[in-house]
Structures are given as C-alpha cells and as structure tokens.
Enzyme design. Structure first.
Site, PDB file in Angstrom:
ATOM      1  N   ILE A  60       0.826  -1.209   0.000  1.00 41.27           N
ATOM      2  CA  ILE A  60       0.000   0.000   0.000  1.00 41.27           C
ATOM      3  C   ILE A  60       0.864   1.264   0.000  1.00 41.27           C
ATOM      4  O   ILE A  60       0.393   2.337  -0.391  1.00 41.27           O
ATOM      5  CB  ILE A  60      -0.950  -0.035   1.215  1.00 41.27           C
ATOM      6  CG1 ILE A  60      -2.196   0.790   0.969  1.00 41.27           C
ATOM      7  CG2 ILE A  60      -0.255   0.365   2.501  1.00 41.27           C
ATOM      8  CD1 ILE A  60      -3.316   0.525   1.973  1.00 41.27           C
ATOM      9  N   ASN A 100      11.668  -8.720   6.753  1.00 41.05           N
ATOM     10  CA  ASN A 100      11.925  -8.041   8.024  1.00 41.05           C
ATOM     11  C   ASN A 100      11.459  -8.965   9.145  1.00 41.05           C
ATOM     12  O   ASN A 100      10.344  -9.495   9.106  1.00 41.05           O
ATOM     13  CB  ASN A 100      11.173  -6.711   8.084  1.00 41.05           C
ATOM     14  CG  ASN A 100      11.704  -5.707   7.091  1.00 41.05           C
ATOM     15  OD1 ASN A 100      12.879  -5.710   6.759  1.00 41.05           O
ATOM     16  ND2 ASN A 100      10.827  -4.846   6.595  1.00 41.05           N
ATOM     17  N   GLN A 128       9.711  -4.969  11.251  1.00 39.84           N
ATOM     18  CA  GLN A 128       8.510  -5.773  11.012  1.00 39.84           C
ATOM     19  C   GLN A 128       7.339  -5.173  11.787  1.00 39.84           C
ATOM     20  O   GLN A 128       7.425  -4.989  13.004  1.00 39.84           O
ATOM     21  CB  GLN A 128       8.722  -7.232  11.442  1.00 39.84           C
ATOM     22  CG  GLN A 128       7.549  -8.130  11.040  1.00 39.84           C
ATOM     23  CD  GLN A 128       7.754  -9.611  11.377  1.00 39.84           C
ATOM     24  OE1 GLN A 128       8.731  -9.985  12.033  1.00 39.84           O
ATOM     25  NE2 GLN A 128       6.838 -10.439  10.929  1.00 39.84           N
ATOM     26  N   HIS A 168       5.995 -12.084   5.466  1.00 33.99           N
ATOM     27  CA  HIS A 168       5.838 -11.559   4.106  1.00 33.99           C
ATOM     28  C   HIS A 168       7.209 -11.209   3.557  1.00 33.99           C
ATOM     29  O   HIS A 168       8.032 -10.602   4.240  1.00 33.99           O
ATOM     30  CB  HIS A 168       4.925 -10.331   4.080  1.00 33.99           C
ATOM     31  CG  HIS A 168       5.288  -9.284   5.096  1.00 33.99           C
ATOM     32  ND1 HIS A 168       4.932  -9.385   6.414  1.00 33.99           N
ATOM     33  CD2 HIS A 168       5.982  -8.125   4.987  1.00 33.99           C
ATOM     34  CE1 HIS A 168       5.396  -8.343   7.082  1.00 33.99           C
ATOM     35  NE2 HIS A 168       6.042  -7.565   6.233  1.00 33.99           N
ATOM     36  N   HIS A 196       9.137  -8.879   1.060  1.00 36.08           N
ATOM     37  CA  HIS A 196       9.010  -7.669   0.243  1.00 36.08           C
ATOM     38  C   HIS A 196       9.807  -7.919  -1.033  1.00 36.08           C
ATOM     39  O   HIS A 196      11.039  -8.052  -0.980  1.00 36.08           O
ATOM     40  CB  HIS A 196       9.640  -6.459   0.934  1.00 36.08           C
ATOM     41  CG  HIS A 196       8.954  -5.986   2.166  1.00 36.08           C
ATOM     42  ND1 HIS A 196       8.157  -4.863   2.190  1.00 36.08           N
ATOM     43  CD2 HIS A 196       8.973  -6.456   3.443  1.00 36.08           C
ATOM     44  CE1 HIS A 196       7.717  -4.651   3.430  1.00 36.08           C
ATOM     45  NE2 HIS A 196       8.196  -5.593   4.208  1.00 36.08           N
TER      46      HIS A 196
HETATM   47  P1  5GP Z   1       6.833  -4.799   7.512  1.00 33.06           P
HETATM   48  O1  5GP Z   1       7.018  -3.400   8.055  1.00 33.06           O
HETATM   49  O2  5GP Z   1       6.071  -5.666   8.492  1.00 33.06           O
HETATM   50  O3  5GP Z   1       8.068  -5.462   7.004  1.00 33.06           O
HETATM   51  O4  5GP Z   1       5.936  -4.638   6.226  1.00 33.06           O
HETATM   52  C1  5GP Z   1       4.563  -4.397   6.284  1.00 33.06           C
HETATM   53  C2  5GP Z   1       4.187  -3.791   4.953  1.00 33.06           C
HETATM   54  O5  5GP Z   1       2.776  -3.887   4.803  1.00 33.06           O
HETATM   55  C3  5GP Z   1       4.544  -2.307   4.830  1.00 33.06           C
HETATM   56  O6  5GP Z   1       5.437  -2.129   3.744  1.00 33.06           O
HETATM   57  C4  5GP Z   1       3.199  -1.620   4.626  1.00 33.06           C
HETATM   58  O7  5GP Z   1       3.269  -0.559   3.700  1.00 33.06           O
HETATM   59  C5  5GP Z   1       2.323  -2.746   4.130  1.00 33.06           C
HETATM   60  N1  5GP Z   1       0.930  -2.603   4.476  1.00 33.06           N
HETATM   61  C6  5GP Z   1       0.417  -2.228   5.683  1.00 33.06           C
HETATM   62  N2  5GP Z   1      -0.921  -2.245   5.646  1.00 33.06           N
HETATM   63  C7  5GP Z   1      -1.265  -2.651   4.391  1.00 33.06           C
HETATM   64  C8  5GP Z   1      -2.536  -2.867   3.747  1.00 33.06           C
HETATM   65  O8  5GP Z   1      -3.627  -2.710   4.321  1.00 33.06           O
HETATM   66  N3  5GP Z   1      -2.486  -3.260   2.448  1.00 33.06           N
HETATM   67  C9  5GP Z   1      -1.312  -3.460   1.789  1.00 33.06           C
HETATM   68  N4  5GP Z   1      -1.391  -3.852   0.516  1.00 33.06           N
HETATM   69  N5  5GP Z   1      -0.114  -3.281   2.362  1.00 33.06           N
HETATM   70  C10 5GP Z   1      -0.097  -2.873   3.653  1.00 33.06           C
END
Ligand code: 5GP
Ligand code: ZN
Length: 116
Positions: free
Chosen positions: A33, A89, A96, A102, A104
């Site tokens: 997003i 992450n 994270q 997930h 990236h």
């Molecule tokens: P993290 O910070 O856990 O490695 O990555 C989480 C990712 O999820 C972030 O890059 C953030 O932009 C993405 N994200 C958070 N909420 C949503 C959502 O509702 N939809 C989508 N498509 N991505 C999201």
C-alpha cells in the site's frame, strides 16, 4: 491456521481489499500500500506464520513456494534480469510491523547496500 486479528489473514480471506498480482494454492502476493520502488509486492503464505523462521520450521515446502512465487512475480514485472531484492523483516528492530510473514519483493530502481 488463521489469526483473526491479522491484517494479512484478512487480505487472504478477501475481507480487506488488496491489489493481488499472483496467487497459488498456498501463496498470495499483492502490491504494498506504500510502495518503496516501482515494483513493491508482498508475497505471503496463506497460512499464518509470524515470521520467516516460523515458516521455515514448518518444513513442508511452503517457504520454497513463497520464494519461487516471488521470483515468478519478478519475472512477470520484468525486474528479474536486472535484479531485485527479497526482504523478510524479522522482529521490531528490523521494522517488522505485520506479524504474518511476508517477503518484500522490491525492484525497478537501483537499490543501495547496506540498507538503512
Ligand atoms: P513490515 O514493516 O512488516 O516489514 O511490512 C509491512 C508492509 O505492509 C509495509 O510495507 C506496509 O506498507 C504494508 N501494508 C500495511 N498495511 C497494508 C494494507 O492494508 N495493504 C497493503 N497492501 N499493504 C499494507
Ligand atoms: Zn495472518
């Protein structure tokens, strides 16, 4: 295995909308997003595991499927040849924020090393 409070489980259940770019029986991929590059796709197992280590510990080939899905998406997005980054992450200090594992998949621009 589903966590009812998990955002990405809700995306798997189609309760939260996402732009899905790839789906297999056990994996799902959708656009981040808040993209950090021209290609920024999140690749997940549909089952809930909190991080990459928990996914790998399941030892049933699912981690391999997530990584192969990421590579197929990189090919489809035409970033595989030039190179891309696949980042898991793990834990708060690494950034994270969603505790459903997930990868990236990031590409389509030059990527610095070391990362921030
Ligand atoms: P993290 O910070 O856990 O490695 O990555 C989480 C990712 O999820 C972030 O890059 C953030 O932009 C993405 N994200 C958070 N909420 C949503 C959502 O509702 N939809 C989508 N498509 N991505 C999201
Ligand atoms: Zn989940």
């Amino acid at each position: 295995m589903v966590d009812n409070d998990c955002l990405f489980c809700k995306i798997v259940a189609k309760e939260v909308p996402a732009t899905i770019v790839h789906e297999t029986e056990r994996t799902l991929a959708f656009r981040d997003i808040n993209p950090q590059a021209p290609t920024h796709v999140l690749v997940i197992p549909k089952e809930h595991y909190r991080d990459a280590a928990a996914l790998a510990a399941a030892d049933d080939g699912l981690a391999d499927e997530v990584i192969m899905a990421a590579h197929r998406i990189a090919e489809a997005e035409e970033v595989a040849a030039e190179g891309y980054r696949l980042v898991f992450n793990t834990g708060p200090a690494a950034g994270q924020t969603v505790f459903h594992v997930h990868g990236h998949l990031i590409g389509g621009r030059g990527l610095n090393w070391p990362p921030g």
